[in-house]
Motif scaffolding. Structure first.
Motif, PDB file in Angstrom:
ATOM      1  N   ASP A  89       0.862  -1.184   0.000  1.00  0.00           N
ATOM      2  CA  ASP A  89       0.000   0.000   0.000  1.00  0.00           C
ATOM      3  C   ASP A  89       0.900   1.235   0.000  1.00  0.00           C
ATOM      4  OD1 ASP A  89      -1.612   2.125   0.579  1.00  0.00           O
ATOM      5  OD2 ASP A  89      -2.721   1.124   2.191  1.00  0.00           O
ATOM      6  N   GLU A  90       0.742   2.115  -1.002  1.00  0.00           N
ATOM      7  CA  GLU A  90       1.675   3.242  -1.129  1.00  0.00           C
ATOM      8  C   GLU A  90       1.560   4.249   0.020  1.00  0.00           C
ATOM      9  OE1 GLU A  90       1.019   5.421  -4.762  1.00  0.00           O
ATOM     10  OE2 GLU A  90      -0.721   6.442  -3.893  1.00  0.00           O
ATOM     11  N   THR A  91       0.500   4.114   0.853  1.00  0.00           N
ATOM     12  CA  THR A  91       0.414   5.025   1.998  1.00  0.00           C
ATOM     13  C   THR A  91       1.138   4.446   3.225  1.00  0.00           C
ATOM     14  OG1 THR A  91      -1.692   4.089   2.696  1.00  0.00           O
ATOM     15  CG2 THR A  91      -1.809   6.022   1.259  1.00  0.00           C
ATOM     16  N   ASP A  92       1.671   3.216   3.085  1.00  0.00           N
ATOM     17  CA  ASP A  92       2.438   2.658   4.206  1.00  0.00           C
ATOM     18  C   ASP A  92       3.674   3.521   4.441  1.00  0.00           C
ATOM     19  OD1 ASP A  92       0.701   0.573   4.461  1.00  0.00           O
ATOM     20  OD2 ASP A  92       1.936  -0.888   3.368  1.00  0.00           O
ATOM     21  N   PRO A  93       3.907   3.948   5.688  1.00  0.00           N
ATOM     22  CA  PRO A  93       5.109   4.756   5.922  1.00  0.00           C
ATOM     23  C   PRO A  93       6.344   3.864   5.959  1.00  0.00           C
ATOM     24  CG  PRO A  93       3.965   4.358   7.993  1.00  0.00           C
ATOM     25  CD  PRO A  93       3.120   3.721   6.916  1.00  0.00           C
ATOM     26  N   VAL A  94       7.478   4.435   5.561  1.00  0.00           N
ATOM     27  CA  VAL A  94       8.728   3.674   5.650  1.00  0.00           C
ATOM     28  C   VAL A  94       9.435   4.154   6.912  1.00  0.00           C
ATOM     29  CG1 VAL A  94      10.949   3.235   4.557  1.00  0.00           C
ATOM     30  CG2 VAL A  94       8.882   3.338   3.177  1.00  0.00           C
ATOM     31  N   VAL A  95       9.339   3.348   7.975  1.00  0.00           N
ATOM     32  CA  VAL A  95       9.943   3.756   9.250  1.00  0.00           C
ATOM     33  C   VAL A  95      11.179   2.902   9.499  1.00  0.00           C
ATOM     34  CG1 VAL A  95       7.999   4.846  10.440  1.00  0.00           C
ATOM     35  CG2 VAL A  95       8.123   2.369  10.371  1.00  0.00           C
ATOM     36  N   TRP A  96      12.147   3.065   8.621  1.00  0.00           N
ATOM     37  CA  TRP A  96      13.368   2.276   8.709  1.00  0.00           C
ATOM     38  C   TRP A  96      14.505   3.156   9.175  1.00  0.00           C
ATOM     39  CZ3 TRP A  96      12.819   0.356   2.974  1.00  0.00           C
ATOM     40  CH2 TRP A  96      11.699  -0.482   2.884  1.00  0.00           C
ATOM     41  N   ARG A  97      15.509   2.513   9.758  1.00  0.00           N
ATOM     42  CA  ARG A  97      16.691   3.259  10.177  1.00  0.00           C
ATOM     43  C   ARG A  97      17.637   3.454   8.992  1.00  0.00           C
ATOM     44  NH1 ARG A  97      16.362   3.932  15.548  1.00  0.00           N
ATOM     45  NH2 ARG A  97      15.160   2.392  16.691  1.00  0.00           N
ATOM     46  N   GLY A  98      18.556   4.437   9.156  1.00  0.00           N
ATOM     47  CA  GLY A  98      19.463   4.834   8.070  1.00  0.00           C
ATOM     48  C   GLY A  98      20.111   3.684   7.299  1.00  0.00           C
ATOM     49  N   PRO A  99      20.748   2.731   7.997  1.00  0.00           N
ATOM     50  CA  PRO A  99      21.459   1.680   7.257  1.00  0.00           C
ATOM     51  C   PRO A  99      20.520   0.829   6.397  1.00  0.00           C
ATOM     52  CG  PRO A  99      22.199   1.743   9.534  1.00  0.00           C
ATOM     53  CD  PRO A  99      21.035   2.685   9.441  1.00  0.00           C
ATOM     54  N   VAL A 100      19.279   0.620   6.870  1.00  0.00           N
ATOM     55  CA  VAL A 100      18.321  -0.175   6.086  1.00  0.00           C
ATOM     56  C   VAL A 100      17.915   0.618   4.845  1.00  0.00           C
ATOM     57  CG1 VAL A 100      16.087  -1.353   6.130  1.00  0.00           C
ATOM     58  CG2 VAL A 100      17.493  -1.275   8.195  1.00  0.00           C
ATOM     59  N   ILE A 101      17.729   1.917   5.027  1.00  0.00           N
ATOM     60  CA  ILE A 101      17.358   2.779   3.894  1.00  0.00           C
ATOM     61  C   ILE A 101      18.479   2.759   2.853  1.00  0.00           C
ATOM     62  CG2 ILE A 101      16.922   5.165   3.207  1.00  0.00           C
ATOM     63  CD1 ILE A 101      15.525   5.557   5.883  1.00  0.00           C
ATOM     64  N   ALA A 102      19.700   2.963   3.323  1.00  0.00           N
ATOM     65  CA  ALA A 102      20.841   2.977   2.391  1.00  0.00           C
ATOM     66  C   ALA A 102      20.972   1.608   1.707  1.00  0.00           C
ATOM     67  CB  ALA A 102      22.124   3.325   3.140  1.00  0.00           C
ATOM     68  N   GLY A 103      20.708   0.534   2.465  1.00  0.00           N
ATOM     69  CA  GLY A 103      20.786  -0.821   1.908  1.00  0.00           C
ATOM     70  C   GLY A 103      19.744  -1.028   0.814  1.00  0.00           C
ATOM     71  N   THR A 104      18.578  -0.448   0.999  1.00  0.00           N
ATOM     72  CA  THR A 104      17.512  -0.580  -0.007  1.00  0.00           C
ATOM     73  C   THR A 104      17.942   0.101  -1.311  1.00  0.00           C
ATOM     74  OG1 THR A 104      15.918  -0.521   1.777  1.00  0.00           O
ATOM     75  CG2 THR A 104      15.057  -0.135  -0.435  1.00  0.00           C
ATOM     76  N   VAL A 105      18.540   1.281  -1.174  1.00  0.00           N
ATOM     77  CA  VAL A 105      18.991   1.997  -2.377  1.00  0.00           C
ATOM     78  C   VAL A 105      20.060   1.177  -3.102  1.00  0.00           C
ATOM     79  CG1 VAL A 105      20.065   4.094  -3.253  1.00  0.00           C
ATOM     80  CG2 VAL A 105      18.501   4.230  -1.313  1.00  0.00           C
ATOM     81  N   THR A 106      20.979   0.611  -2.340  1.00  0.00           N
ATOM     82  CA  THR A 106      22.027  -0.204  -2.958  1.00  0.00           C
ATOM     83  C   THR A 106      21.403  -1.393  -3.683  1.00  0.00           C
ATOM     84  OG1 THR A 106      23.368   0.422  -1.073  1.00  0.00           O
ATOM     85  CG2 THR A 106      24.281  -1.252  -2.501  1.00  0.00           C
TER      86      THR A 106
END
Ligand SMILES: Nc1ncnc2c1ncn2[C@@H]1O[C@H](COP(=O)(O)OP(=O)(O)OP(=O)(O)O)[C@@H](O)[C@H]1O
Length: 276
Positions: free
Chosen positions: A118-135
């Motif tokens: 669901d595109e309204t789900d917030p992404v409440v992840w910490r920095g390293p997880v966010i950076a890992g997703t981009v990688t």
């Protein structure tokens, strides 16, 4: 090297030879089935200046020039690229790879919103997880025959954008600002970060630059006088575009019709990227 070296520099403060790595040492390889010729990072000093809008409009212009374009939406906590292109289908994948979603005019897009149920789900992840997703978007997505990939960077110059810059081989960055910002300071930070990574800054784009009166054509500086020219001069950078505040732009972005928008505001930016 310390006697007890675990090869995890993140948990050690020794200043030894193995710590002295160059920025390029952290670069990740794209998926072996991907072909990506050029990568341009679109950055801003903070959120809310319209960086995603500029990324989308620039991709549309480059596509119209006949280039195979892609957008990697690295703004994981504020992903607005799919909405601007009206993308509603989810990205598909196999066990080993993910496929980008194509826009109507053929730009390939990967964004966390194409993966969330669901595109309204917030992404409440910490920095390293966010950076890992981009990688992962870089390594696990199969990007087909891309001439120019635009990376909509996470806002600011903190930990996450830094990791992204270190992992993805960016050929140049464009800094998006708005007249409300302390533009000189923000550009200064972005330029320094780019220098640390040995990445050239291609130039500056100002969003919400002015409002054009529909009756007399007069340009009104709604958010105050711009300091873009002085800043560009100070850092020896070209101004690559000024985008006005325009209800037509807002409508196109909000209704997912960014590819239907016509305007010459970012032509210089598109030329600069094409010529790189
Ligand atoms: N120049 C503009 N004219 C009209 N509306 C604009 C303009 N720039 C941005 N907007 C509006 O703001 C919305 C948000 O834009 P965008 O997603 O690019 O910015 P943001 O996510 O707030 O900032 P950023 O991507 O820099 O973090 C757009 O959908 C559009 O409605």
């Amino acid at each position: 090297m310390s006697e007890n070296c675990t090869h995890d520099c993140g948990s050690c403060s020794e200043s030894c030879e193995s710590r002295k790595q160059k920025p390029e040492d952290f670069l990740e390889q794209p998926n072996e089935a991907s072909t990506i010729k050029k990568v341009i990072g679109i950055v801003s000093g903070k959120g809310g200046v319209g960086k995603s809008l500029v990324t989308s409009m620039l991709a549309v212009l480059l596509r119209r020039k006949g280039l195979n374009t892609a957008i990697l939406d690295a703004d994981i906590t504020g992903p607005s690229i799919p909405k601007m292109f009206g993308l509603t289908e989810k990205a598909r994948g196999t066990e080993n790879a993910i496929f980008p979603v194509y826009t109507k005019e053929g730009t390939q897009v990967m964004s966390v919103n194409l993966l969330l149920p669901d595109e309204t789900d917030p992404v409440v992840w910490r920095g390293p997880v966010i950076a890992g997703t981009v990688t992962q978007f870089w390594k696990d997505v199969i990007w087909s025959d891309v001439d120019v990939m635009l990376v909509d960077m996470p806002p600011g110059t903190g930990d996450v954008p830094l990791t992204v810059f270190q992992s993805i081989p960016v050929d140049g960055i464009i800094v998006v600002t708005s007249p409300q910002e302390l533009v000189s300071m923000i550009v200064g930070k972005a330029v320094k970060m780019a220098n640390m990574m040995n990445i050239p800054v291609l130039g500056l784009v100002e969003n919400m630059s002015y409002l054009e009166c529909p009756d007399c054509g007069k340009k009104i500086a709604v958010f105050g006088e711009s300091h873009l020219n002085e800043t560009a001069q100070k850092f020896g950078l070209p101004v690559l575009g000024r985008v006005p505040v325009d209800p037509q732009i807002a409508r196109a972005a909000d209704e997912g019709k960014i590819e239907e928008l016509r305007g010459e505001w970012l032509d210089a930016a598109a030329e600069q990227v094409e010529g790189l």
